[in-house]
Structure formats: C-alpha cells, structure tokens
Design a protein around this motif. Structure first.
Motif, PDB file in Angstrom:
ATOM      1  N   LEU A 158       0.836  -1.200   0.000  1.00 52.04           N
ATOM      2  CA  LEU A 158       0.000   0.000   0.000  1.00 52.04           C
ATOM      3  C   LEU A 158       0.871   1.250   0.000  1.00 52.04           C
ATOM      4  N   PRO A 159       0.365   2.378  -0.496  1.00 50.16           N
ATOM      5  CA  PRO A 159       1.171   3.607  -0.607  1.00 50.16           C
ATOM      6  C   PRO A 159       1.653   4.126   0.745  1.00 50.16           C
ATOM      7  N   SER A 160       2.659   4.989   0.680  1.00 46.69           N
ATOM      8  CA  SER A 160       3.295   5.506   1.888  1.00 46.69           C
ATOM      9  C   SER A 160       2.340   6.338   2.731  1.00 46.69           C
ATOM     10  N   ASP A 161       1.479   7.140   2.096  1.00 46.96           N
ATOM     11  CA  ASP A 161       0.549   7.945   2.893  1.00 46.96           C
ATOM     12  C   ASP A 161      -0.481   7.067   3.599  1.00 46.96           C
ATOM     13  N   VAL A 162      -0.768   5.886   3.042  1.00 49.98           N
ATOM     14  CA  VAL A 162      -1.730   4.985   3.663  1.00 49.98           C
ATOM     15  C   VAL A 162      -1.137   4.346   4.917  1.00 49.98           C
ATOM     16  N   ILE A 163       0.124   3.897   4.841  1.00 51.81           N
ATOM     17  CA  ILE A 163       0.714   3.252   6.018  1.00 51.81           C
ATOM     18  C   ILE A 163       0.822   4.240   7.170  1.00 51.81           C
ATOM     19  N   ILE A 164       1.060   5.519   6.876  1.00 56.21           N
ATOM     20  CA  ILE A 164       1.136   6.508   7.947  1.00 56.21           C
ATOM     21  C   ILE A 164      -0.231   6.702   8.600  1.00 56.21           C
ATOM     22  N   LYS A 165      -1.276   6.782   7.791  1.00 56.38           N
ATOM     23  CA  LYS A 165      -2.620   6.932   8.352  1.00 56.38           C
ATOM     24  C   LYS A 165      -3.023   5.690   9.135  1.00 56.38           C
ATOM     25  N   GLN A 166      -2.654   4.507   8.634  1.00 58.87           N
ATOM     26  CA  GLN A 166      -2.991   3.284   9.355  1.00 58.87           C
ATOM     27  C   GLN A 166      -2.170   3.161  10.634  1.00 58.87           C
ATOM     28  N   TYR A 167      -0.928   3.623  10.584  1.00 59.08           N
ATOM     29  CA  TYR A 167      -0.114   3.665  11.803  1.00 59.08           C
ATOM     30  C   TYR A 167      -0.793   4.539  12.855  1.00 59.08           C
ATOM     31  N   GLU A 168      -1.265   5.710  12.447  1.00 59.34           N
ATOM     32  CA  GLU A 168      -1.931   6.604  13.389  1.00 59.34           C
ATOM     33  C   GLU A 168      -3.189   5.957  13.960  1.00 59.34           C
ATOM     34  N   ALA A 169      -3.938   5.228  13.119  1.00 53.35           N
ATOM     35  CA  ALA A 169      -5.151   4.576  13.602  1.00 53.35           C
ATOM     36  C   ALA A 169      -4.826   3.482  14.613  1.00 53.35           C
ATOM     37  N   VAL A 170      -3.781   2.682  14.311  1.00 51.99           N
ATOM     38  CA  VAL A 170      -3.382   1.623  15.236  1.00 51.99           C
ATOM     39  C   VAL A 170      -2.931   2.210  16.568  1.00 51.99           C
ATOM     40  N   VAL A 171      -2.157   3.281  16.522  1.00 44.55           N
ATOM     41  CA  VAL A 171      -1.667   3.918  17.747  1.00 44.55           C
ATOM     42  C   VAL A 171      -2.817   4.522  18.550  1.00 44.55           C
ATOM     43  N   ASP A 172      -3.733   5.198  17.865  1.00 42.70           N
ATOM     44  CA  ASP A 172      -4.861   5.811  18.570  1.00 42.70           C
ATOM     45  C   ASP A 172      -5.736   4.753  19.233  1.00 42.70           C
ATOM     46  N   TYR A 173      -5.980   3.657  18.536  1.00 37.99           N
ATOM     47  CA  TYR A 173      -6.806   2.589  19.103  1.00 37.99           C
ATOM     48  C   TYR A 173      -6.097   1.963  20.307  1.00 37.99           C
ATOM     49  N   ALA A 174      -4.785   1.743  20.187  1.00 41.49           N
ATOM     50  CA  ALA A 174      -4.025   1.164  21.301  1.00 41.49           C
ATOM     51  C   ALA A 174      -4.013   2.109  22.499  1.00 41.49           C
ATOM     52  N   ASN A 175      -3.863   3.397  22.258  1.00 39.98           N
ATOM     53  CA  ASN A 175      -3.840   4.357  23.361  1.00 39.98           C
ATOM     54  C   ASN A 175      -5.200   4.453  24.054  1.00 39.98           C
ATOM     55  N   ALA A 176      -6.268   4.287  23.282  1.00 40.84           N
ATOM     56  CA  ALA A 176      -7.589   4.267  23.913  1.00 40.84           C
ATOM     57  C   ALA A 176      -7.733   3.049  24.809  1.00 40.84           C
ATOM     58  N   ARG A 177      -7.217   1.910  24.381  1.00 37.29           N
ATOM     59  CA  ARG A 177      -7.244   0.706  25.219  1.00 37.29           C
ATOM     60  C   ARG A 177      -6.411   0.905  26.480  1.00 37.29           C
ATOM     61  N   LEU A 178      -5.221   1.492  26.323  1.00 41.44           N
ATOM     62  CA  LEU A 178      -4.354   1.718  27.481  1.00 41.44           C
ATOM     63  C   LEU A 178      -4.983   2.689  28.464  1.00 41.44           C
ATOM     64  N   LEU A 179      -5.648   3.706  27.939  1.00 44.35           N
ATOM     65  CA  LEU A 179      -6.314   4.676  28.815  1.00 44.35           C
ATOM     66  C   LEU A 179      -7.432   4.005  29.599  1.00 44.35           C
ATOM     67  N   LYS A 180      -8.179   3.137  28.931  1.00 48.33           N
ATOM     68  CA  LYS A 180      -9.274   2.447  29.603  1.00 48.33           C
ATOM     69  C   LYS A 180      -8.754   1.475  30.657  1.00 48.33           C
ATOM     70  N   THR A 181      -7.601   0.843  30.394  1.00 49.35           N
ATOM     71  CA  THR A 181      -7.064  -0.167  31.308  1.00 49.35           C
ATOM     72  C   THR A 181      -6.319   0.456  32.484  1.00 49.35           C
ATOM     73  N   TYR A 182      -5.460   1.455  32.207  1.00 51.21           N
ATOM     74  CA  TYR A 182      -4.563   1.971  33.242  1.00 51.21           C
ATOM     75  C   TYR A 182      -4.948   3.353  33.760  1.00 51.21           C
ATOM     76  N   GLY A 183      -5.783   4.076  33.022  1.00 53.51           N
ATOM     77  CA  GLY A 183      -6.255   5.359  33.507  1.00 53.51           C
ATOM     78  C   GLY A 183      -5.240   6.479  33.394  1.00 53.51           C
ATOM     79  N   VAL A 184      -5.400   7.481  34.252  1.00 57.60           N
ATOM     80  CA  VAL A 184      -4.566   8.676  34.230  1.00 57.60           C
ATOM     81  C   VAL A 184      -3.890   8.835  35.582  1.00 57.60           C
ATOM     82  N   ASP A 185      -2.863   9.698  35.608  1.00 58.98           N
ATOM     83  CA  ASP A 185      -2.154   9.947  36.862  1.00 58.98           C
ATOM     84  C   ASP A 185      -2.800  11.110  37.605  1.00 58.98           C
ATOM     85  N   GLU A 186      -2.108  11.561  38.654  1.00 57.14           N
ATOM     86  CA  GLU A 186      -2.673  12.632  39.476  1.00 57.14           C
ATOM     87  C   GLU A 186      -2.793  13.945  38.714  1.00 57.14           C
TER      88      GLU A 186
END
Length: 665
Positions: A158-186
């Motif tokens: 797939l083209p280079s601009d697509v892998i960057i957008k998919q990378y961002e989607a994977v990271v955003d989805y993972a960060n949402a999971r991490l936020l739900k699991t571990y929460g925030v600090d003080e």
C-alpha cells in the motif's frame, strides 16, 4: 449500606466513568470481542502532521503571496525508511522496487556492502547504524516518523501515505485501550502510551522469560474458529514481537535503540540478537505495567475477599503481579511505549499463516467476499480500508498526455524516459482500488501495508511477489515514478518549499548508504543494475531498465558490467598497490623510527654516562675538598697546640730561671 457504597464506587471505577471525558462513548460501546480492522474515528492522541502545508505554502497556493520568500524550506516532519541488507540481491531489488512504486522515501540501507565475521557482529552493527542515524540531527528531528524493515524480506503493498494513516489509527486505538485499562495519573495525564509499533508473530523467538511475559493479543483466542487446534501455532492470534519491522517517532525510537544497543553490548555472546533484546524489553515493559496495575487493583482484591468471590484465577493473577513487582523493582526504566501490530494492519508475516488466511481479493462485483468469510469466527465484513479509499488512485498521474511544466512550457522530460506506448502503457488512470487484487487477511480483515515474505521455513500463504497488484505494470509504474519530479505537481511542490515531500534530502530512484552516499537503482555503478537482477525484477522481456530502446541493450549491459567489474578490479588493484606502498612506507618509516630511537637511546646513554662521570667527578672533588679542609683544620689545630705547648714551655722556663736566680741570690 457502607459496603454497598464501596462496591458501587468500585464498579463505577471499573467501567471507566472516571475517564468518560477522555474516551468517546463510541469506543466504550466496543467490547473486547467486537474487533474491527478499521474502526470508527477515535480520539486522536498522536501528533504527526505529515504533509500538512505551512501557512506560507497555503498563502502561495492561494495567491496571497505573489513572490517566493527567500530560503524557503520544508517545515513539516520527514518520513524515513531504513533497511537492513548486506547483499545487493534479487530480494533486495524487489523490496526497493516496491518501495519506489508506492512512493516511499528513498531507503537508507544501513549495512549495504558490508561483511561480518559472525551473526552477532551483524546484529550489533545494524543496531549501531540505526542508532547513529537517529542521532544525526541534521537529518532526523524528534517529530519525524521512521520505518525500519528487513530489506531482504519485505514487499510493500500500500502507498506511503496509507501506512502513515494506518499507523496513526493503530496507535490511537491502542492508546484508547491503554487509557481504559490503566487510567490517568494525578495530573490527569494518561499513564501509559503507545507510539512504537513492531510486527507481531505467532511464534516466539526471544527467550523463555520474554515469551512468558508477552501480553495476550487484543484478538480473542478463538478468532480462527471454535474448533481450531489451540495447540497449533498457526491457529492462535499473533502476540510475539517481530524485531525485523518497526515504525515510530524518532524521539521515542532514539531512547529505545540507545537502551537496546547498551543491553546488547553488555552481553556480546552470539545468543544475544536484536530479536532477543527487543523481546526482553517488551516483556519487561509489560511486567512494569502489570506492577502498576497491581497497585490500583489492591483495593479490588480486598473487596473480592469481602464479598467471598476470590477465585484461583484471581490468586494466580495476583501472584504474577507480585512477580512483576519483584522483577521490575530494580529497573530504572521499563516503559518504552512499545506495542505490536496484532491485527496485521501494517505488517503481515507470511510465515506461520493458515492455508486460508491470506487471500488475494478484489473488492468489486467480481468477487464473492461473503464466501471468503469463515463460519463460526468473528471475521468482519471484508472491505477496503478508508485510508486507502482516500488515497491517490493506483494508476493516477498528473502527467496526462503532454501536460507542460509550469516553468519551461514544454512536456515534462527526463533523459531516456520519453513516452513510449509499449513501455508506458497502464490501465485507465481512474481505475479504483477496488479493481486491484490485494493480499488480505481473511480472519482479521486487514489489508496490510507491508508483507513480510518468508526468509526460511514453510509458508502456507499462497502469495508471491508477482501476485502483487502492481507486478504486471511495474516497469511502466517505475517510469512514471521517475518522471514525477518534473510533473506539474512536482514542480509546484518544489517551488512552495517541499512541505508535501517525505524527505528533505531529495533523491529519487536509488538508495542512500549509512555514510550518506547515493547509489542509483538499476545501474551498474549503483544497486540492482546487473542483467541477472533486472531479469528477476522485470520478467516482461522488454529489455534493460532505462535502456529498453537502445540497440542490443542486454549485450551492452553485459559489456558495461564487465567494464565496471574491470574498473572495480583495477581500482581494487590500485588500492592494493597503494596499501602495499603504504605498508612499505610504514615499514620504512618504522625502520627509520627504530634507527632514530636507537640513535637517541645511544645518545641518551652517552649523555647519561657523561652525566654520571661528571657527577662522580664532582663528588670526588667535593670529597677531596672536604678532606683537604679536614687536613688543614687538623694541621691548624696541631700548630695551635704546638704553639700553645711552646708558650707553656717558655713560660715554664722563665719561671724556672727566676726561681734559680732567686735561689742563687
């Protein structure tokens, strides 16, 4: 009532009410077993404004500025592609060709042309070169994005601009999971984030400790069907790190590779590899997260005990968390923002796949996509990713017919790339992506940007390089790629400062070495330039790349290869002669130096002997002087004594004479 209130508060905490403002209701509606390869838009946590034009660029394009500012430079982050490959092989040529066709930045081959005495030396050199590149301040900035792949076993799909957008989607989805699991600090900041994405494998190759501490996949274990053999590695979701492909921001990768190289150099044995080091760091990161989670879950455990619901699973989990605390207590750092591409949205290994896992599919009316689904699994509807649908069409070009360049008012022109109907024939430029046969994972539903071809072992994936969508048109597409800088868009993007370019170094149709030397692709003095390589890459029988219209181009290329080899041999012979002369000169200089040192030593010995003699003479003179002084003093004292004696005798004689006269008188 108090116990009920505590339990209610605990339940509300588990359901994420505390973080409802940070995570959208749409995300909360997704259960762990409702995986979709291309999710609805999630809260964006990454900051990667790639190709987002600057205000100056927009003003130029809108006509608000009628003259070019001086020293106009690229202001957007760069995208870097690094490859590990020592050999200029057929596989390397196919990897670099597919990268060019899909508009990736020119790769930097970090170990091209090098030889190593052992695999361990190779592993350390790759790590060292990548780390060195990341620390090159004039090339790499903190916000830049970097992709590292194995140059011998990677096909770009797939083209280079697509892998960057998919990378961002994977990271955003993972960060949402991490936020739900571990929460925030003080400070209301998310505790754990993910920015670095490695490939995911079904088989662990990183040591017992690293394998045991690897977290489970985000996919359910029965994704391959309820009746799948759970003991069969091909029938389990990927959960182990693959170190041969990684993508992430330069700032975070710099910290990770600094640590990895330090760890590798602490143990230089052959058992230490990039795979083992990164797997170990990933495992320790998870243990650290488990340890952090155990603290927040301590109240939960007590509540479970109060209500009488402590189970063996809870006890086992608490024991594992206690082990995590003990393991990570001594570590100074164990959080590196590492995650895996569990769904193969970015990277798809072709090894250890099921027979029916990877399929080449078209998403038009010619394919019964519903018939490809697997009954009894959670396989989603097979579709094209939105990031691909919003990308440029596969055969689109702004070099349509004879578009003039904005500066010369002549057709865009590059030597040896004049339009030729036979060489440049492509499908209609409006052909959509749905007409392309794309390799798709029929269980996760993802169409990966990269395919990690099998380097060893037996793969059941029936996908080859010639099956990729661009393969039948690779020569025409590569000619189009070479023409792009002189297209109207190419001229325009250069004039306004290059904000829409991936790489500020420039270069097209070649590779960079780790020493920043440019090697052209397809030429005898660069890479992939032999006739054997080109016949493997282009199997259309149309002749040597860029010389198709030349008479006897294959024979000419063979002669060029022989001449180039002859020049290399002559150069090597001259270098050997120079080396021989250098060695002889060094030997002569060493001999002269030895003679000089010998002479200096003799002179030093003579000087030292003269100094010793002088010192001995001075000591003798001093001793003689002392002796003379002692003798003189003795003589003086003797004379004084004699004189005293004589005086006494004279005095006694005088007294005696007086007495005698007195007696006689």
């Amino acid at each position: 009532m108090l116990l009920s209130a505590i339990i209610l508060t605990f339940i509300l905490g588990l359901t994420g009410v505390r973080h409802s403002e940070a995570i959208t209701e749409r995300y909360h509606a997704l259960s762990e077993h409702q995986w979709r390869p291309y999710l609805p838009k999630l809260p964006k946590l990454t900051k990667t404004p790639f190709k987002a034009p600057s205000n100056t660029t927009l003003q130029l394009e809108n006509g608000e500025i009628d003259h070019l500012p001086p020293k106009l430079e690229k202001t957007t982050p760069n995208f870097h592609l690094l490859m590990s490959s020592e050999k200029d092989s057929d596989a390397f040529c196919k990897s670099t060709l597919s990268a060019m066709l899909l508009n990736y930045p020119p790769p930097t081959a970090v170990t091209i042309g090098q030889t190593f005495a052992s695999p361990g030396r190779r592993e350390r050199e790759i790590l060292h070169r990548i780390r060195e590149y990341l620390h090159t301040g004039r090339l790499v900035h903190d916000e830049d994005l970097l992709l590292f792949v194995d140059g011998q076993n990677t096909w770009f799909q797939l083209p280079s601009d697509v892998i960057i957008k998919q990378y961002e989607a994977v990271v955003d989805y993972a960060n949402a999971r991490l936020l739900k699991t571990y929460g925030v600090d003080e400070n209301k900041r998310q505790i754990f984030n993910q920015t670095i994405i490695f490939g995911a494998e079904k088989v662990c190759d990183g040591g017992i400790a690293a394998c045991s501490s690897a977290p489970e996949s985000v996919l359910p274990r029965n994704i391959y069907g309820a009746d799948a053999q759970t003991t069969n590695e091909n029938s389990l979701p990927a959960r182990y790190l693959n170190s041969r492909v990684v993508m992430g921001p330069a700032k975070d990768l710099r910290t990770l590779f600094d640590t990895a190289l330090k760890k590798l150099e602490e143990d230089i044995s052959e058992r230490q590899t990039m795979q083992s080091v990164f797997s170990d760091l990933f495992g320790k990161q998870q243990l650290g997260r488990d340890a952090a989670l155990s603290e927040s879950n301590s109240v939960t455990s007590k509540l479970r005990g109060w209500v009488g619901k402590t189970t063996e699973d809870h006890v086992a989990a608490e024991r594992r968390l206690d082990a995590a605390n003990a393991t990570t207590h001594a570590e100074k750092q164990h959080e590196y923002s590492i995650g895996l591409d569990y769904t193969h949205t970015l990277f798809q290994p072709l090894l250890h796949t099921r027979m029916d896992e990877m399929r080449l599919l078209k998403h038009d009316n010619s394919t019964d996509l519903a018939g490809v689904r697997h009954p009894g699994t959670i396989t989603p509807h097979l579709s094209l990713p939105p990031t691909l649908l919003s990308s440029k069409l596969p055969f689109w070009t702004d070099l349509y017919l004879h578009n003039p360049s904005p500066e010369t008012n002549k057709p865009a022109y590059i030597d040896r790339l004049d339009f030729d109907f036979d060489l440049d024939r492509l499908p209609d430029r409006h052909t959509p992506w749905s007409n392309m046969s794309l390799a798709q994972n029929t269980y996760t539903g993802a169409i990966p940007a990269l395919l990690l071809s099998k380097s060893s072992g037996i793969s059941r994936a029936q996908v080859s390089f010639n099956d990729l969508w661009f393969a039948p048109h690779r020569r025409a597409l590569l000619r189009q790629y070479f023409r792009t800088p002189q297209s109207p868009n190419g001229y325009h993007n250069s004039v306004v400062g290059g904000d829409r370019f991936w790489d500020q170094r420039g270069g097209r149709g070649g590779i960079w070495t780790s020493k920043q030397t440019w090697l052209p692709w397809g030429e005898v003095d660069g890479v992939c330039g032999t006739l054997a390589h080109l016949k493997q890459v282009f199997d259309d029988g149309k002749g040597v790349w860029m010389h198709e219209l030349d008479f006897d181009n294959e024979g000419q290329r063979i002669r060029e290869e022989e001449e180039y080899k002859k020049r290399l041999e002559e150069k090597k012979l001259k270098e050997l002669e120079k080396e021989k002369e250098r060695v002889q000169l060094a030997a002569e200089n060493a001999k002269k130096e030895h003679e000089r040192e010998k002479k200096e030593k003799l002179n030093r010995e003579r000087l030292e002997e003269a100094e010793r003699q002088k010192k001995a003479l001075e000591e003798k003179e001093k001793a003689d002087l002392e002796q003379f002084r002692a003798t003189d003093e003795a003589n003086r004292l003797a004379a004084e004594a004699q004189a005293r004696k004589q005086e006494l005798e004279a005095s006694e004689g005088t007294r005696r004479s007086k007495r005698e006269r007195r007696w006689t008188g």
